[in-house]
Design an enzyme around this catalytic site. Structure first.
Site, PDB file in Angstrom:
ATOM      1  N   ASP A 483       0.804  -1.221   0.000  1.00 48.72           N
ATOM      2  CA  ASP A 483       0.000   0.000   0.000  1.00 48.72           C
ATOM      3  C   ASP A 483       0.833   1.265   0.000  1.00 48.72           C
ATOM      4  O   ASP A 483       0.331   2.348  -0.268  1.00 48.72           O
ATOM      5  CB  ASP A 483      -0.822   0.044   1.300  1.00 48.72           C
TER       6      ASP A 483
HETATM    7  C1  GLC Z   1      -1.117   2.627   5.672  1.00 45.69           C
HETATM    8  C2  GLC Z   1      -0.424   1.478   6.316  1.00 45.69           C
HETATM    9  C3  GLC Z   1      -0.538   0.286   5.486  1.00 45.69           C
HETATM   10  C4  GLC Z   1      -1.997   0.059   5.250  1.00 45.69           C
HETATM   11  C5  GLC Z   1      -2.641   1.277   4.617  1.00 45.69           C
HETATM   12  C6  GLC Z   1      -4.107   1.073   4.401  1.00 45.69           C
HETATM   13  O1  GLC Z   1      -0.530   2.903   4.475  1.00 45.69           O
HETATM   14  O2  GLC Z   1       0.930   1.733   6.530  1.00 45.69           O
HETATM   15  O3  GLC Z   1       0.038  -0.809   6.114  1.00 45.69           O
HETATM   16  O4  GLC Z   1      -2.178  -1.037   4.445  1.00 45.69           O
HETATM   17  O5  GLC Z   1      -2.449   2.370   5.423  1.00 45.69           O
HETATM   18  O6  GLC Z   1      -4.799   2.221   4.125  1.00 45.69           O
HETATM   19  C1  GLC Z   2      -1.971  -3.908   5.259  1.00 44.57           C
HETATM   20  C2  GLC Z   2      -3.146  -3.923   4.324  1.00 44.57           C
HETATM   21  C3  GLC Z   2      -2.890  -4.781   3.122  1.00 44.57           C
HETATM   22  C4  GLC Z   2      -1.575  -4.425   2.494  1.00 44.57           C
HETATM   23  C5  GLC Z   2      -0.459  -4.461   3.507  1.00 44.57           C
HETATM   24  C6  GLC Z   2       0.846  -3.994   2.932  1.00 44.57           C
HETATM   25  O1  GLC Z   2      -1.870  -5.136   5.892  1.00 44.57           O
HETATM   26  O2  GLC Z   2      -4.310  -4.383   4.964  1.00 44.57           O
HETATM   27  O3  GLC Z   2      -3.931  -4.638   2.191  1.00 44.57           O
HETATM   28  O4  GLC Z   2      -1.350  -5.316   1.442  1.00 44.57           O
HETATM   29  O5  GLC Z   2      -0.772  -3.628   4.593  1.00 44.57           O
HETATM   30  O6  GLC Z   2       0.862  -2.639   2.659  1.00 44.57           O
END
Ligand code: GLC
Ligand code: GLC
Length: 812
Positions: A483
């Site tokens: 993300d």
């Molecule tokens: C932030 C977190 C990430 C998560 C994302 C979801 O970027 O660091 O882990 O998946 O928010 O919105």
């Molecule tokens: C969080 C989010 C997932 C994402 C991950 C890595 O766990 O829920 O959707 O893939 O962060 O950013």
């Protein structure tokens, strides 16, 4: 250091001190009514949707941590205490919390009085039962008072903590007998209310927080409780609560039970009222009558246990490794159920108002859940696919109550479409139910443009085919699985969300990781085409996959010793030797290799060796190295975290199993298991003072080597780690993998793992599989015997209707 122990026979984790490093929680509820409950009785309850229909109020980021919940106070003379220690924190003579599968038990004692609580959500009703058992263990008679307490949330949890100008005037309650009704907003558009009741006459009650707690007190010392007498307040606006008072006398040795029920009740529109302004209580009374005796509660609890016995009998292992048995047979599958139910919405790290059901998250959660209740997985696939856009792309999340997609946390994450193929393929391999592919499924919830599910999968596949960049790699869009790799965002102002700011798509930034996914799930899509007799489409898909494989193995995807991670919007490498920071990332190494990319050329092994050399730590494999020490505008959120945390070189538990699976693909069972072991809760239990999160379930992230608190876990419970680890251990390491043709048995285990047995329920059959191997062997099936008949290869042919299979496997 440990703060408890596993009781495997009862499938419980027993916490022996209330002073755990962090609140250690459990989830109650399997279907629609859910409660989070901590080892000191903190937590909250909701119906279906933690944002829109929250029953009780919780304060995240409160001090001390976790101090609102479902509490019982006991006042004997001047001594005031709680069986779960909080919120008074009065020192107990004994304390124990047992988190079980769908229930929690608490036991506390003080001055010869023992209080036991059993809390669970019955299978068939929308309520939580808390049975409080009081036992006089002293030699003399005792007289004391018991007070219950919950604080109502005014339904929409988001609004509840923001919109005080309105909310301080809307709260309404009714009280009849021992039942407190919370009916805020029922007068107008709501047709539901909540109840809190006890199955005994009460001495008094309170429903106004100001009356119960007092303006200058806190839950640790509620004014009315200290006074020994609740005031009979009827809340009007401000903050409604529900508190009962019971005055109890127990003879020496005597014991008494009280059954408290917290429930959610919905009325049909035309049956809302009993009389002017008086709510219709018929359904509440009927609900309470179902749980008003010990025998009824015992029966409901037995039913819950039986339900879980059934679910947990679908995959069991007996090996010489207790920790593996415990995780596989109990906790890992349990966490898979919880992540399936919650997605990323409500935990002690997810507030229940920020994130709903994730498109990619829920598709992956399915992978570890589908064998438990395939019908629910089927429904979920349809729900998710219904939020897809016509061009194959997807909303990133949807709200569980409305099942409608929204862009609150962004959209345009280009890995999303492929996860739909992953989930659907897993469902069909598990069940053989091809009819799901013919289901008519809307796009963006618009029924007028519905198409068969198979068409949705085609559009998922084609989305990648039609969105490639300069290197013929998939465009990354907003980000991919990671993300925080926001390569098109270029944010420079504080407060801009990396997930929603700037363009979500650019023509240059590409993802090697999505390329790996495309190989894996493109081939699974091609298999579905085969099964539907779509030969041409299958051939087209395979040709596209082969083209992608070539790109991945060429200089575009390969950096010499490992796979490149991505290309940024300027076309520069992310995750290559030429980068100063972030030279190597875990995701493409794990995913490309588990997709089989580079196995024949030796690149797979090289990539995994590089992972071991550059990313491994004693607590698991870091997501990247070297950590970003400065903010890179062209990379986005990944470089916003301090080194060692989260996506910036943290140990993301989610993709450790990808590496472990990848190791099994190239046959290295010792290393696959080493990777499995490092993040495995049953192993990290021993270092609970460092790891800090619950030792019976996985957390999302463990701080990496660059962080101050290396080894410390965060974001427990709601993580794709649960599903992926279960897939890893059950399907790849222990090696029992569902295919379209039947169950495949091809373990890849440590040299010294010994013989083991797996019992697997698959479609109509129960497979009793015993696996023998000589020391030193890690992979390979020398012999497969099914019901006395030798079978070539490692797939047990599926026989429709057959219920029992005796399977002998010799590895070598
Ligand atoms: C932030 C977190 C990430 C998560 C994302 C979801 O970027 O660091 O882990 O998946 O928010 O919105
Ligand atoms: C969080 C989010 C997932 C994402 C991950 C890595 O766990 O829920 O959707 O893939 O962060 O950013």
């Amino acid at each position: 250091m440990k703060f408890g122990y596993f009781d495997d026979a009862n499938r419980e984790y027993v916490i022996t001190t209330p002073r755990t490093p962090l609140p250690w929680i459990n989830y109650l509820g399997c279907n629609e009514f859910f409660s989070l409950i901590s080892n000191t009785c903190g937590g909250y309850s909701f119906y279906k949707d933690a944002k829109l229909l929250r029953l009780t109020r919780y304060r995240y980021n409160d001090m001390p941590l976790d101090c609102n919940g479902k509490y019982f106070y006991i006042k004997e003379g001047d001594t005031l205490w709680n069986p779960g220690w909080k919120p008074t924190q009065t020192e107990l003579d004994s304390y124990e919390c047992r988190h079980g599968i769908g229930y929690s038990k608490f036991s506390g004692s003080k001055n010869g009085l023992k209080a036991d609580i059993l809390s669970f959500v019955p299978l068939k009703d929308t309520c939580e039962i808390s049975r409080l058992t009081l036992t006089n263990e002293s030699g003399a008679d005792k007289t004391f008072s018991v007070f219950s307490y919950v604080e109502w949330c005014l339904w929409n949890a988001d609004d509840d903590m923001k919109n005080f100008q309105r909310n301080f005037s809307t709260g309404e309650v009714e009280v009849v007998g021992s039942t407190i009704y919370h009916k805020t907003e029922y007068r107008e558009r709501r047709n539901h209310y909540a109840i809190y009741s006890v199955n005994a006459p009460i001495t008094a009650f309170d429903t106004s927080r100001d009356a119960f707690i007092g303006a200058y007190h806190s839950p640790a010392n509620p004014e009315a409780v200290l006074a020994g007498k609740l005031t009979g307040s009827i809340a009007s606006g401000w903050s409604p609560v529900a508190a009962h008072q019971l005055d109890v006398t127990l003879k020496a040795g005597e014991s008494k039970d009280f059954i408290f029920v917290l429930g959610y009740v919905e009325n049909p529109e035309d049956e809302k009222w009993e009389s002017h302004q008086v709510i219709n209580k018929t359904r509440a009374i009927a609900l309470l009558a179902k749980y008003d005796t010990d025998a009824k509660v015992d029966a409901a609890f037995a039913e819950l246990k039986e339900y879980w016995n059934g679910l947990l009998s679908k995959y069991t292992v007996e090996s010489s490794n207790d920790k593996v048995n415990r995780m596989v047979n109990i906790w890992n599958q349990y966490q898979c159920m919880v992540t399936f139910n919650m997605s990323r919405s409500a935990s002690y790290y997810e507030s229940g108002i920020g994130r709903g059901m994730g498109f990619r998250d829920s598709c992956q959660d399915l992978l570890g859940f589908v064998h438990l209740i395939p019908d629910r997985a089927r429904e979920r696939i349809i729900d998710i696919a219904s939020t897809q856009f016509q061009d194959g792309s997807a909303y990133h999340q949807y709200q569980p109550l409305t099942k409608k997609g929204n862009s609150d946390i962004g959209s345009g994450f280009n890995d999303d479409p492929l996860w739909l193929i992953a989930g659907t393929s897993a469902y069909i391999r598990e069940t053989g139910d091809m009819t799901i592919l013919d289901e008519m499924v809307p796009f963006d919830n618009d029924e007028s443009v519905a198409q068969p599910l198979m068409e949705h999968l085609k559009r998922s596949f084609d989305y990648i085919v039609n969105h490639k960049g300069p290197h013929k790699l998939p465009l990354i869009g907003r980000a991919d699985w990671n993300d925080c790799l926001n390569l098109n965002c270029h944010s420079t102002q504080p407060g801009e969300s990396f997930q929603t700011f700037g363009p979500s798509e650019g023509p240059v930034a590409e993802s090697v990781f999505i390329g790996g996914m495309f190989v894996k799930y493109g081939l699974e899509y091609a298999e579905l085409c085969d099964l539907q007799g779509k030969d041409q489409e299958a051939a087209r898909a395979r040709a596209e996959v082969e083209e992608m494989r070539k790109v991945l193995l060429s200089d575009a995807g390969w950096d010499g010793d490992w796979f490149v991670r991505a290309y940024d919007s300027y076309g520069n490498k992310v995750g290559g030797k030429e980068c100063e920071e972030g030279q190597i990332y875990i995701e493409p190494q794990g995913f490309c290799v588990l997709a089989g990319v580079g196995v024949e050329t030796g690149q797979a092994q090289k990539a995994l060796d590089s992972v071991k050399e550059r990313l491994d730590t004693q607590y698991g494999i870091m997501i990247l190295q070297p950590a970003y020490t400065v903010y890179h505008e062209e990379l986005g959120e990944v470089s916003s975290y301090p080194p060692g945390y989260k996506e910036n070189a943290g140990i993301f538990c989610h993709n450790n199993p990808w590496v472990s699976i990848a190791e099994t693909v190239i046959g290295r069972g010792d290393r696959a298991f080493e990777v499995y072991r490092k993040t495995c809760p049953a192993y990290t239990e021993e270092i609970s003072e460092i790891h800090r999160t619950e030792p019976y379930i996985y957390c999302q992230m463990v701080a990496g080597r660059d962080a101050k608190f290396h080894g410390e876990g965060k974001n427990s419970w709601l993580t794709g780690t649960a599903a992926w680890t279960f897939v890893n251990i059950s399907q790849y390491i222990l090696g029992v993998y569902p295919t379209h043709q039947g169950l495949s048995v091809d373990p890849c285990v440590p040299s010294d793992f010994g013989d083991f047995k797996v019992t697997r329920k698959f479609r109509e059959g129960t497979y009793h599989i015993s696996i023998r191997k000589a020391d030193g062997i890690q992979k390979g099936v020398k012999e497969l015997v099914v019901d006395g008949q030798k079978v070539d290869g490692h797939i047990i042919p599926y026989v429709k209707g057959k219920t029992e299979y005796q399977v002998e496997v010799v590895m070598g």
